[in-house]
Design a protein around this motif. Structure first.
Motif, mmCIF file in Angstrom:
data_model
loop_
_atom_site.group_PDB
_atom_site.id
_atom_site.type_symbol
_atom_site.label_atom_id
_atom_site.label_comp_id
_atom_site.label_asym_id
_atom_site.label_seq_id
_atom_site.Cartn_x
_atom_site.Cartn_y
_atom_site.Cartn_z
ATOM 1 N N GLU A 224 27.966 36.329 36.041
ATOM 2 C CA GLU A 224 29.074 36.802 36.872
ATOM 3 C C GLU A 224 29.937 37.793 36.107
ATOM 4 O OE1 GLU A 224 32.490 34.164 38.027
ATOM 5 O OE2 GLU A 224 31.509 34.325 39.995
ATOM 6 N N HIS A 225 30.041 37.589 34.794
ATOM 7 C CA HIS A 225 30.857 38.474 33.953
ATOM 8 C C HIS A 225 30.335 39.915 34.024
ATOM 9 C CE1 HIS A 225 30.864 34.369 32.526
ATOM 10 N NE2 HIS A 225 32.011 34.563 31.925
ATOM 11 N N TYR A 226 29.027 40.072 33.936
ATOM 12 C CA TYR A 226 28.423 41.404 34.013
ATOM 13 C C TYR A 226 28.564 41.974 35.417
ATOM 14 C CZ TYR A 226 24.740 44.926 34.440
ATOM 15 O OH TYR A 226 24.049 46.075 34.715
ATOM 16 N N GLN A 227 28.250 41.172 36.419
ATOM 17 C CA GLN A 227 28.218 41.676 37.784
ATOM 18 C C GLN A 227 29.599 42.096 38.278
ATOM 19 O OE1 GLN A 227 26.259 38.674 40.148
ATOM 20 N NE2 GLN A 227 24.252 39.062 39.235
ATOM 21 N N ILE A 228 30.625 41.274 38.004
ATOM 22 C CA ILE A 228 31.977 41.625 38.451
ATOM 23 C C ILE A 228 32.491 42.855 37.715
ATOM 24 C CG2 ILE A 228 34.380 40.868 38.429
ATOM 25 C CD1 ILE A 228 33.439 38.085 39.102
ATOM 26 N N THR A 229 32.249 42.902 36.388
ATOM 27 C CA THR A 229 32.700 44.058 35.606
ATOM 28 C C THR A 229 32.023 45.336 36.077
ATOM 29 O OG1 THR A 229 33.092 42.649 33.672
ATOM 30 C CG2 THR A 229 32.926 45.020 33.287
ATOM 31 N N LYS A 230 30.718 45.272 36.302
ATOM 32 C CA LYS A 230 29.977 46.447 36.759
ATOM 33 C C LYS A 230 30.479 46.911 38.117
ATOM 34 C CE LYS A 230 25.318 48.065 37.902
ATOM 35 N NZ LYS A 230 23.877 47.676 38.019
ATOM 36 N N TYR A 231 30.664 45.970 39.025
ATOM 37 C CA TYR A 231 31.119 46.325 40.373
ATOM 38 C C TYR A 231 32.524 46.909 40.334
ATOM 39 C CZ TYR A 231 32.127 46.011 45.347
ATOM 40 O OH TYR A 231 32.465 46.308 46.633
ATOM 41 N N PHE A 232 33.399 46.325 39.502
ATOM 42 C CA PHE A 232 34.770 46.819 39.407
ATOM 43 C C PHE A 232 34.802 48.249 38.873
ATOM 44 C CE2 PHE A 232 38.755 47.484 37.103
ATOM 45 C CZ PHE A 232 39.687 47.178 38.097
ATOM 46 N N LEU A 233 34.028 48.516 37.838
ATOM 47 C CA LEU A 233 34.035 49.855 37.249
ATOM 48 C C LEU A 233 33.485 50.899 38.220
ATOM 49 C CD1 LEU A 233 32.861 49.034 33.614
ATOM 50 C CD2 LEU A 233 35.169 49.606 34.376
ATOM 51 N N LYS A 234 32.558 50.506 39.064
ATOM 52 C CA LYS A 234 31.976 51.447 40.021
ATOM 53 C C LYS A 234 32.788 51.559 41.307
ATOM 54 C CE LYS A 234 27.108 51.460 38.687
ATOM 55 N NZ LYS A 234 25.697 51.278 39.179
ATOM 56 N N ASN A 235 33.542 50.509 41.643
ATOM 57 C CA ASN A 235 34.239 50.462 42.926
ATOM 58 C C ASN A 235 35.689 49.999 42.755
ATOM 59 O OD1 ASN A 235 31.686 50.735 44.823
ATOM 60 N ND2 ASN A 235 31.200 49.149 43.306
ATOM 61 N N ARG A 236 36.362 50.549 41.754
ATOM 62 C CA ARG A 236 37.701 50.061 41.414
ATOM 63 C C ARG A 236 38.665 50.148 42.594
ATOM 64 N NH1 ARG A 236 42.352 52.560 39.416
ATOM 65 N NH2 ARG A 236 41.232 54.542 39.195
ATOM 66 N N LYS A 237 38.766 51.316 43.230
ATOM 67 C CA LYS A 237 39.737 51.479 44.307
ATOM 68 C C LYS A 237 39.438 50.555 45.482
ATOM 69 C CE LYS A 237 41.078 56.262 43.268
ATOM 70 N NZ LYS A 237 41.162 57.647 43.797
ATOM 71 N N GLY A 238 38.189 50.514 45.884
ATOM 72 C CA GLY A 238 37.824 49.676 47.013
ATOM 73 C C GLY A 238 38.044 48.209 46.720
#
Length: 247
Positions: A224-238
């Motif tokens: 989850e640590h990788y997946q949430i971080t990756k998603y946040f960096l790619k979709n920060r505003k959303g």
């Protein structure tokens, strides 16, 4: 590896309805086989990873405020009730090592200062960069410990509980280099409880997830640590818009 296996002595447990035996991952635990020199424990708070790590440290004779077998000082941590119910299997048995507990690192630094005052030689700080850990920033003191105390050429077991707590991303990378050098050049073994996606990226490590009903091995990309971080960096505003959206 020196520490080969951690087993829960289930026959000694009278009830699985009391803490920490009622934690799902502990309740279902039989044994953990340690296959690599670097093993990570990952999971949400309360999932049992720190409880198990601290209990391993207790069985090794390490001070639960932080330190090795020779660091004897009063601990203000709660009694680790899981310790008496574990069996550690070694090949070979090692006594050298260190337990880092990020939340009680201040107590370890204070212990060193008191020891230096008693001895009055200044030699106490030698393994820690030659200066009191209290006279360094939190991150600097962590790295000073890693760079100086964690350099023994003997076999050693290092148990680290959330070492990223005081480290910037750049210094987490420095810690990865220290782990690599020690685990490949001096037969050191690491077991690390962490929330850091940077530390979890260490190549070839075993990652054990505590997020389910059982402790299970997982891959870096599935944490989850990788997946949430990756998603946040790619979709920060959303992601932030959704997080702050009023119902």
């Amino acid at each position: 590896m020196s520490l080969q296996k951690v087993s829960l002595l289930r026959e000694k447990i009278k009830s699985f309805n009391e803490y920490p035996f009622n934690v799902p991952t502990i309740k279902s635990l039989n044994e953990i086989q340690l296959k690599k020199n670097v093993t990570f424990f990952v999971g949400e708070n309360g999932s049992g990873k720190s409880t198990l790590l601290e209990s391993i440290a207790d069985n090794c004779g390490f001070n639960l405020n932080g330190g090795g077998q020779n660091n004897i000082y009063a601990s203000n941590t709660e009694e680790i009730t899981l310790s008496d119910y574990l069996r550690l299997s070694w090949l070979p048995k090692v006594n050298n090592g260190f337990f880092l507990r990020a939340e009680s690192f201040y107590n370890f630094a204070t212990y060193l200062d008191k020891l230096d005052q008693e001895e009055g030689t200044g030699d106490v700080y030698g393994p820690y960069g030659g200066v009191s850990l209290h006279k360094q920033s939190h991150g600097e003191s962590f790295l000073s410990l890693f760079n100086n105390r964690f350099n023994d050429k003997k076999r050693a077991l290092y148990l680290l509980d959330e070492p990223e707590a005081a480290l910037s991303p750049a210094r987490q990378l420095s810690l990865l280099k220290i782990i690599y050098d020690l685990s490949t050049k001096s037969n050191a073994q690491f077991i690390i409880a962490t929330h850091s996606p940077i530390l979890l990226g260490y190549p070839g490590a075993t990652i054990l997830s505590f997020d389910g009903e059982q402790i299970e091995e997982t891959s870096y990309e599935m944490t989850e640590h990788y997946q949430i971080t990756k998603y946040f960096l790619k979709n920060r505003k959303g992601m932030l818009n959704e997080l702050f959206r009023e119902d």
